[in-house]
Motif scaffolding. Sequence first.
Motif, PDB file in Angstrom:
ATOM      1  N   ASP A 216      -5.314 -12.799   2.960  1.00  0.00           N
ATOM      2  CA  ASP A 216      -4.639 -11.560   2.734  1.00  0.00           C
ATOM      3  C   ASP A 216      -4.342 -11.033   4.071  1.00  0.00           C
ATOM      4  OD1 ASP A 216      -7.203 -10.872   3.015  1.00  0.00           O
ATOM      5  OD2 ASP A 216      -7.054  -8.734   2.273  1.00  0.00           O
TER       6      ASP A 216
ATOM      7  N   LYS B  39       0.876  -1.033   0.071  1.00  0.00           N
ATOM      8  CA  LYS B  39       0.079  -0.029   0.024  1.00  0.00           C
ATOM      9  C   LYS B  39       0.782   1.191  -0.146  1.00  0.00           C
ATOM     10  CE  LYS B  39      -4.375  -1.888   1.189  1.00  0.00           C
ATOM     11  NZ  LYS B  39      -5.501  -1.666   1.999  1.00  0.00           N
TER      12      LYS B  39
ATOM     13  N   LYS C 138     -11.570  -3.300  -3.145  1.00  0.00           N
ATOM     14  CA  LYS C 138     -12.315  -2.120  -3.310  1.00  0.00           C
ATOM     15  C   LYS C 138     -11.568  -0.983  -3.830  1.00  0.00           C
ATOM     16  CE  LYS C 138     -14.036  -2.630   1.611  1.00  0.00           C
ATOM     17  NZ  LYS C 138     -12.826  -2.843   2.396  1.00  0.00           N
TER      18      LYS C 138
HETATM   19  N1  AQP Z   1     -10.233 -10.675  -2.615  1.00  0.00           N
HETATM   20  C1  AQP Z   1     -10.278 -11.125  -1.546  1.00  0.00           C
HETATM   21  N2  AQP Z   1     -10.561 -12.366  -1.354  1.00  0.00           N
HETATM   22  C2  AQP Z   1     -10.897 -12.990   0.022  1.00  0.00           C
HETATM   23  N3  AQP Z   1     -10.874 -12.182   1.014  1.00  0.00           N
HETATM   24  C3  AQP Z   1     -11.039 -10.721   0.883  1.00  0.00           C
HETATM   25  N4  AQP Z   1     -10.820  -9.629   1.660  1.00  0.00           N
HETATM   26  C4  AQP Z   1     -10.812  -8.642   1.125  1.00  0.00           C
HETATM   27  N5  AQP Z   1     -10.319  -8.963  -0.202  1.00  0.00           N
HETATM   28  C5  AQP Z   1     -10.454 -10.372  -0.293  1.00  0.00           C
HETATM   29  C6  AQP Z   1     -11.306 -10.131   3.313  1.00  0.00           C
HETATM   30  O1  AQP Z   1     -12.268  -9.240   3.503  1.00  0.00           O
HETATM   31  C7  AQP Z   1     -12.324  -8.892   4.921  1.00  0.00           C
HETATM   32  C8  AQP Z   1     -12.323  -7.454   5.150  1.00  0.00           C
HETATM   33  O2  AQP Z   1     -11.239  -6.645   4.235  1.00  0.00           O
HETATM   34  P1  AQP Z   1     -11.326  -5.089   4.559  1.00  0.00           P
HETATM   35  O3  AQP Z   1     -12.121  -4.452   3.774  1.00  0.00           O
HETATM   36  O4  AQP Z   1     -11.331  -4.725   5.916  1.00  0.00           O
HETATM   37  O5  AQP Z   1      -9.710  -4.753   3.963  1.00  0.00           O
HETATM   38  P2  AQP Z   1      -8.980  -5.190   2.849  1.00  0.00           P
HETATM   39  O6  AQP Z   1      -8.463  -6.692   2.935  1.00  0.00           O
HETATM   40  O7  AQP Z   1      -7.708  -4.270   2.603  1.00  0.00           O
HETATM   41  O8  AQP Z   1      -9.955  -5.362   1.501  1.00  0.00           O
HETATM   42  P3  AQP Z   1      -9.757  -4.590   0.238  1.00  0.00           P
HETATM   43  O9  AQP Z   1     -11.006  -4.673  -0.566  1.00  0.00           O
HETATM   44  O10 AQP Z   1      -8.359  -5.039  -0.461  1.00  0.00           O
HETATM   45  O11 AQP Z   1      -9.912  -3.115   0.609  1.00  0.00           O
HETATM   46  P4  AQP Z   1      -8.864  -1.964   0.103  1.00  0.00           P
HETATM   47  O12 AQP Z   1      -8.886  -1.922  -1.346  1.00  0.00           O
HETATM   48  O13 AQP Z   1      -9.472  -0.850   0.627  1.00  0.00           O
HETATM   49  O14 AQP Z   1      -7.504  -2.244   0.815  1.00  0.00           O
HETATM   50  C9  AQP Z   1     -10.687  -9.352   5.423  1.00  0.00           C
HETATM   51  O15 AQP Z   1     -11.041 -10.386   6.029  1.00  0.00           O
HETATM   52  C10 AQP Z   1     -10.085  -9.673   4.248  1.00  0.00           C
HETATM   53  O16 AQP Z   1      -9.382 -10.913   4.430  1.00  0.00           O
END
Ligand code: AQP
Length: 335
Positions: A150, A114, A200
């Motif tokens: 992740d 990030k 996201k």
């Molecule tokens: N692609 C994914 N596949 C499986 N699990 C996922 N999670 C996120 N992306 C995937 C799981 O969703 C939960 C919440 O995640 P989060 O929104 O708090 O944070 P993140 O992992 O950073 O999600 P994003 O979508 O990638 O958000 P951005 O782009 O804002 O950083 C967690 O349990 C995560 O494992």
Amino acid sequence: MSFPNRVFSGVQPTGNLHLGNYLGAIRNWVPLQDQAETIFCIVDLHALTAPQDPVLLKTQTREVTAAYIAAGIDPERSIIFNQSAVAAHSELSWLLGCYAPLGWLNRMTQFKEKAGKQRDNAVLGLYAYPVLMAADILLYKGTHVPVGEDQKQHLELARDIAGAFNRRYEVEFFPLPEPQILGAATRVMSLRDGTKKMSKSDASDYSRINMTDDADTVALKIQKAKTDPHPLPDTAAALDGRPEADNLLGIYAALAGQTRDQAVARFAGQPFSSFKRELADLSVSVLGPIGAEMKRLVGDPGHIDKILKRGAERAHAIADKVLADTQDIIGLLKP
Ligand code: AQP
């Protein structure tokens, strides 16, 4: 010492809740409500590690709450609240930061990804993100943390911090929380690039299926999803080196409640076109009702706020005691 089973997990209210958040996290929480005490947080303080529009942040916090409930989290059985409503998260985060050596934090791959090349511009909050996450869990003496793959490294750090604290004061105060990587789609990949996580924050909306996408949008995104020129293979092993096919079959398996092998057998030798039609129908049939219920719930923000307020009261009742005990162990005077 054994700790009662307590599940803690959360999602950031950063917009565009997607199929990865659903399959990798939220959906897997639902059955856990029958097995343990469950606490599900909307981690709005974590969201601040990237710039957020103040108006949208509130809307998105309600939207994540609605997603939890629409997916089957029962606000009576589970505690649902937003992180910033319980100040003890920030306080414990500071305390735990004092037991987390920089060497541990420097290994965190999410920060490296990030922060990217502009490392000097990355904010302290992004660096300290995993310490706040450890505080979220340990504040409730959480024993199990269902997350997507992740987040596994962050969970290991939370265990290390809990262990360091317990050793430092020769106590068995914090449990060592265990990650629960559940379901057939623990890492859903982008529809545009099978080697990148569905996220996201991806600039392309075509990279993800949002939980609130309508049927036509879901079908279009799947139709446009990147593939390769070969028909679908007849063994799961043959998916090696075919990340897009692997991802789409993994999504199908997870949505259909099948193993990957069953999904592979079902579509062996077929072209992507017919498989994609079935995948689109299945996606719409699973996500459609959830998206519709989310929209209905966010239409009544007062109701959502009541749920969050009640959840925060219940969270406070646990968190305040754990924080006070932590302060006492450390030797912080409470005159
Ligand atoms: N692609 C994914 N596949 C499986 N699990 C996922 N999670 C996120 N992306 C995937 C799981 O969703 C939960 C919440 O995640 P989060 O929104 O708090 O944070 P993140 O992992 O950073 O999600 P994003 O979508 O990638 O958000 P951005 O782009 O804002 O950083 C967690 O349990 C995560 O494992």
